[in-house]
Design an enzyme around this catalytic site. Structure first.
Site, PDB file in Angstrom:
ATOM      1  N   GLU A 106      40.614  -5.361  11.907  1.00 11.93           N
ATOM      2  CA  GLU A 106      39.888  -6.310  10.984  1.00 11.93           C
ATOM      3  C   GLU A 106      38.885  -4.474  11.390  1.00 11.93           C
ATOM      4  OE1 GLU A 106      38.633  -8.485  15.015  1.00 11.93           O
ATOM      5  OE2 GLU A 106      40.974  -9.175  14.472  1.00 11.93           O
ATOM      6  N   LYS A 159      35.371  -3.054  11.499  1.00 11.50           N
ATOM      7  CA  LYS A 159      34.295  -2.703  12.811  1.00 11.50           C
ATOM      8  C   LYS A 159      32.908  -3.187  12.177  1.00 11.50           C
ATOM      9  CE  LYS A 159      33.228  -0.015  17.239  1.00 11.50           C
ATOM     10  NZ  LYS A 159      32.850  -0.657  17.530  1.00 11.50           N
ATOM     11  N   ASP A 178      29.526  -2.928  12.537  1.00 15.82           N
ATOM     12  CA  ASP A 178      28.209  -2.668  13.386  1.00 15.82           C
ATOM     13  C   ASP A 178      27.051  -4.086  13.374  1.00 15.82           C
ATOM     14  OD1 ASP A 178      26.988  -0.508  14.436  1.00 15.82           O
ATOM     15  OD2 ASP A 178      26.469   0.712  12.564  1.00 15.82           O
ATOM     16  N   TYR A 228      35.189 -13.256  15.819  1.00 13.37           N
ATOM     17  CA  TYR A 228      36.434 -12.567  15.826  1.00 13.37           C
ATOM     18  C   TYR A 228      36.946 -13.174  17.059  1.00 13.37           C
ATOM     19  CZ  TYR A 228      33.173  -9.029  17.942  1.00 13.37           C
ATOM     20  OH  TYR A 228      32.684  -8.288  18.390  1.00 13.37           O
ATOM     21  N   LYS A 276      37.157   4.832  14.758  1.00 10.63           N
ATOM     22  CA  LYS A 276      35.375   5.016  14.253  1.00 10.63           C
ATOM     23  C   LYS A 276      35.651   6.102  13.030  1.00 10.63           C
ATOM     24  CE  LYS A 276      32.212   3.484  17.074  1.00 10.63           C
ATOM     25  NZ  LYS A 276      32.058   4.323  18.121  1.00 10.63           N
ATOM     26  N   CYS A 278      -6.842  11.617   2.427  1.00 12.23           N
ATOM     27  CA  CYS A 278      -6.241  10.902   0.612  1.00 12.23           C
ATOM     28  C   CYS A 278      -5.871  12.461   0.048  1.00 12.23           C
ATOM     29  CB  CYS A 278      -6.916  10.416   0.073  1.00 12.23           C
ATOM     30  SG  CYS A 278      -6.033   9.097  -1.363  1.00 12.23           S
ATOM     31  N   CYS A 305      -7.762  10.505  -3.244  1.00 19.53           N
ATOM     32  CA  CYS A 305      -9.109  10.558  -3.507  1.00 19.53           C
ATOM     33  C   CYS A 305     -10.481  11.417  -2.807  1.00 19.53           C
ATOM     34  CB  CYS A 305      -9.362   9.135  -3.124  1.00 19.53           C
ATOM     35  SG  CYS A 305      -9.838   8.482  -1.521  1.00 19.53           S
ATOM     36  N   CYS A 310      -5.495   4.667   3.770  1.00 22.17           N
ATOM     37  CA  CYS A 310      -6.974   5.231   3.117  1.00 22.17           C
ATOM     38  C   CYS A 310      -7.323   3.918   2.967  1.00 22.17           C
ATOM     39  CB  CYS A 310      -6.720   5.777   1.330  1.00 22.17           C
ATOM     40  SG  CYS A 310      -7.797   6.335   0.498  1.00 22.17           S
ATOM     41  N   CYS A 351     -10.025   4.403  -4.324  1.00 20.96           N
ATOM     42  CA  CYS A 351      -9.221   5.187  -4.141  1.00 20.96           C
ATOM     43  C   CYS A 351      -8.749   5.031  -5.013  1.00 20.96           C
ATOM     44  CB  CYS A 351      -7.948   5.441  -3.141  1.00 20.96           C
ATOM     45  SG  CYS A 351      -6.754   6.457  -3.482  1.00 20.96           S
TER      46      CYS A 351
HETATM   47  S1  IVH Z   1      36.940  -7.782  19.404  1.00 19.86           S
HETATM   48  C1  IVH Z   1      38.012  -7.723  23.971  1.00 19.86           C
HETATM   49  N1  IVH Z   1      36.796  -7.267  17.008  1.00 19.86           N
HETATM   50  O1  IVH Z   1      32.826  -3.160  19.029  1.00 19.86           O
HETATM   51  C2  IVH Z   1      37.603  -7.761  22.985  1.00 19.86           C
HETATM   52  N2  IVH Z   1      34.578  -5.982  18.177  1.00 19.86           N
HETATM   53  O2  IVH Z   1      32.298  -0.741  20.348  1.00 19.86           O
HETATM   54  C3  IVH Z   1      36.242  -6.636  22.003  1.00 19.86           C
HETATM   55  N3  IVH Z   1      33.021  -5.175  17.326  1.00 19.86           N
HETATM   56  O3  IVH Z   1      31.682  -4.911  22.123  1.00 19.86           O
HETATM   57  C4  IVH Z   1      35.976  -6.763  20.475  1.00 19.86           C
HETATM   58  N4  IVH Z   1      33.673  -5.691  14.904  1.00 19.86           N
HETATM   59  O4  IVH Z   1      30.928  -5.897  19.843  1.00 19.86           O
HETATM   60  C5  IVH Z   1      36.256  -6.694  18.136  1.00 19.86           C
HETATM   61  N5  IVH Z   1      36.262  -6.780  14.413  1.00 19.86           N
HETATM   62  C6  IVH Z   1      35.498  -6.458  15.663  1.00 19.86           C
HETATM   63  C7  IVH Z   1      34.728  -6.027  16.072  1.00 19.86           C
HETATM   64  C8  IVH Z   1      34.303  -6.000  17.231  1.00 19.86           C
HETATM   65  C9  IVH Z   1      32.348  -4.965  15.740  1.00 19.86           C
HETATM   66  C10 IVH Z   1      32.148  -4.344  17.987  1.00 19.86           C
HETATM   67  C11 IVH Z   1      32.073  -5.497  19.147  1.00 19.86           C
HETATM   68  C12 IVH Z   1      32.292  -4.699  20.528  1.00 19.86           C
HETATM   69  C13 IVH Z   1      32.557  -2.853  20.339  1.00 19.86           C
HETATM   70  C14 IVH Z   1      33.626  -2.523  21.506  1.00 19.86           C
END
Ligand code: IVH
Length: 672
Positions: free
Chosen positions: A113, A115, A117, A222, A310, A404, A407, A422, A427
């Site tokens: 999946e 991640k 942000d 998720y 990451k 400014c 002006c 300003c 101006c």
């Molecule tokens: S699973 C026990 N799935 O990443 C399950 N987390 O760095 C834990 N996050 O706290 C989370 N996308 O806020 C999961 N597809 C994804 C995610 C995800 C983003 C975040 C989540 C978690 C943090 C951990």
């Protein structure tokens, strides 16, 4: 309408709106035009206003926010909200997967999946109804942000089944919304957010939930708590179930059965990362079968069955050559770092906003500094830090200008603002920006009068304020670069056309502090003309729906200004319309006509009504007016001497009416 009838109609409207909203916000697949949605929404709103006891907490109208919270109460998570362990290289990831397979003595499938942000959220539903939403907090105790979450349209208020369930996911701000929000904040003199995650966090913790509602947050879910209760055997099944229940589930999730597939997934999304509409900081790998997850269990903080990979940060070093200060329409003076060009997330970047003097001082950015540059939210170039080791020995702290750049007037900080402003109304930079704003699309909509032309007109002393625009002559325009007979005539025609705009455009175009397009419309609808508005008291204005004291005070202060009074008089003398020409809000809510929801084409010569007026009227009455006949056309209004469109409509069996019938139907709709 009788109560029982209203009850039915309300149920019907809610079901329809929920479906449209689900298609738009959850499935990313809009199925209707905005106006059609708006019309049904207004109809529902009007009925709920008439029968307030029929309002239910799951009604779509309850998403607008409005509650002013005094704080956030604590929520104890029944099952802790865990974080994830992370790895930063494919080798480490490979090791994690291998070890897991060794421990469980099987090569189970993985759910790969993105991640996202954002911020982790937990949502509780009782019998299918959303009852509580919380932040992660420290994992065991979070904050109750139910009312804020209610405003997020991707979060269903009611599920497709009456299940009692808790789900978890990520709330985030889309990149585009983040860019817009920061731009607005910068222009308003407010501090900007460093990235979409901070912006989302700030938006979720608003005590005024109306503010949250404005922020265009979204979410992906998720995780289902206690999945065995619902007969779910794996993460893949859980995601499918979540989608079925009505949650927004990330479409990019994929099941992988080999290490090779996992690596392919990583490469694919590493590459696609900058083109996604939301920010991701890596990918998450989860053992797919719940049996495996259970067998492995969790440590105190993280699950043993999942890991985050990451992405390396996309960062480049470059050198700051110059700091430019520009004056915006509202007088805010913003610094921009100009750097040696570098390639970053797919584009060449050489400029980064430094937002305001505080920001610049905090980061202590100096001329000739080597800096690390990244893109906030993958789009906005931002200096993350100065590489101090590379700072020239004779480097000096950067001196914030006190006057400014345009002006030379003294710059000030208003109230507690971080921005430098300003405040010289004369101006030139400010005047040029205000003129360009006046002409812009959502304001007076003067086609062909963009920033460049405004600058030339101004620099050639042909215009100073907006009233001057209406005094421009053909000869004046010929003095502009590359302006010939045709371009001059076109611009004059466009300026002339803007005289007939309804006043909400003018009110927005004047650039009254705090008055955006929406507030301008409400003011126009309420007061009807500029004259009445200019005499209104702050109390009267503050009473209008959704306009607050801040806007009210600003409007009153604006019209009290002698120069403004003169400007309005000049506009009047130049025959600029000072009246509201649309429908009042009440009228607008009651508009249901024979034309609602229809796609209409106008063709041939109309004798009794101008084509543009007919179009406007149709649109105000819920029709969509298009230029060509197709299968989607519902109605053709044919004047005389109609040609190929009439033939085509006849061939396609589309309903056709003549002008007289149209006028009759217009009158009937009017008197309803
Ligand atoms: S699973 C026990 N799935 O990443 C399950 N987390 O760095 C834990 N996050 O706290 C989370 N996308 O806020 C999961 N597809 C994804 C995610 C995800 C983003 C975040 C989540 C978690 C943090 C951990």
């Amino acid at each position: 309408m009788e109560r029982s009838q209203a009850e039915n109609k309300i149920a019907q409207l809610r079901a329809q709106l929920d479906e449209w909203s689900h298609q738009y916000y959850v499935l990313d697949a809009p199925s209707v035009q905005d106006y059609q949605y708006d019309q049904a929404y207004q109809e529902l709103l009007a009925l709920e206003k008439q029968f307030p006891d029929l309002i239910s907490p799951t009604s779509i109208t309850q998403r607008v926010g409005g509650q002013i919270l005094t704080g956030f109460s604590k929520v104890q998570h029944q099952i802790p909200m865990l974080s994830l362990g992370d790895v930063f290289s494919k080798e480490e990831l490979g090791d994690f997967v291998q070890k897991l397979w060794e421990n469980t003595k099987q090569t189970c499938a993985y759910s790969c999946e993105l991640k996202i942000d954002g911020l982790a959220i937990s949502l509780r539903y009782e019998n299918g109804v959303f009852v509580q939403g919380a932040t992660r907090g420290d994992g065991s105790i979070g904050e109750d942000i139910t009312e804020n979450l209610r405003t997020i349209k991707a979060i269903p208020l009611q599920l497709s089944e009456p299940v009692t369930v808790e789900v978890r996911g990520e709330c985030y701000m889309p990149k585009e919304a983040f860019a817009k929000l920061n731009e607005q904040r910068e222009q308003k003199g407010e501090a900007v957010f460093a990235n979409p995650r901070n912006a989302a966090a700030g938006s979720l913790r608003q005590l005024d939930t109306k503010e949250t509602a404005k922020r265009q947050l979204s979410c992906f879910i998720y995780y289902v708590m206690e999945p065995q209760k619902y007969g779910l055997m794996s993460q893949t099944q859980a995601l499918a179930k979540l989608k079925e229940w009505g949650f927004r589930v990330n479409k990019q999730a994929q099941q992988a059965t080999s290490l090779e597939q996992i690596m392919e997934y990583i490469d694919l999304y590493h590459e696609k990362r900058s083109s996604l509409p939301y920010e991701i900081d890596g990918i998450v790998l989860k053992a797919d079968p719940f049996s495996v997850q259970q067998e492995l269990g969790n440590t105190v903080k993280v699950p043993r069955w999942a890991i985050a990979y990451k992405f390396p940060p996309d960062e480049q070093e470059t050198i700051v050559r110059q700091i430019e200060w520009t004056v915006g329409r509202t007088g805010v003076v913003t610094p921009t770092a100009v750097m040696d060009p570098v390639l970053l997330a797919g584009t060449t970047v050489s400029r980064a906003s430094l937002h305001n003097p505080d920001y610049l001082k905090q980061k202590d950015i100096r001329l000739l500094d080597t800096v690390k540059l990244h893109k906030a939210g993958d789009i906005i170039p931002e200096i993350s830090m100065v590489v101090l080791e590379k700072r020239p020995k004779d480097s000096q702290e950067y001196q914030i200008p006190t006057t400014c750049p345009q002006c030379q007037a003294k710059l000030v900080h208003l109230d507690e603002e971080v921005a430098l402003r300003c405040i010289n109304p004369k101006c030139p930079a400010l005047l040029k920006e205000s003129l360009a704003h006046f002409a812009s699309r959502n304001a007076m909509n003067i086609a062909g009068l963009g920033q460049k032309i405004v600058e030339q007109l101004f620099d050639k002393h042909l215009i100073v304020d907006v009233a001057d625009l209406y005094r421009l002559t053909y000869e004046d325009l010929l003095k502009l670069d590359k302006f010939k007979e045709k371009s001059a005539t076109n611009l004059l025609t466009a300026i002339d056309a803007s005289r007939h705009n309804s006043i909400e455009r003018l009110l927005f175009g004047l650039g009254i502090r705090h008055v955006g397009a929406k507030a301008a419309k409400l003011l126009a609808q309420h007061f009807g003309d500029v004259e009445s508005l200019s005499q209104a008291t702050s109390e009267e204005i503050a009473q209008i729906d959704s306009l607050g004291q801040v806007i009210a005070d600003s409007v009153v202060a604006y019209f009290a200004n002698q120069q403004v009074k003169e400007l309005i008089a000049e506009l009047k003398a130049a025959n600029v319309n000072l009246k509201y020409l649309g429908l009042s809000q009440e009228q607008q809510q009651n508009v249901t006509s024979a034309f609602s929801g229809l796609t209409v084409v106008l063709t041939g010569t109309l004798d009794q009504i101008k084509r543009a007026d007919a179009k406007k009227w149709l649109e105000e009455h819920g029709a969509k007016v298009t230029g060509s006949v197709s299968k989607k056309t519902d109605l053709l209004i044919a004047g005389h001497d109609a040609g190929s469109k009439l033939t085509k409509a006849t061939d396609l069996g589309i309903k056709i009416i003549d002008e007289a019938t149209f006028i009759k139907q217009m009158e009937e709709s009017q008197s309803e």
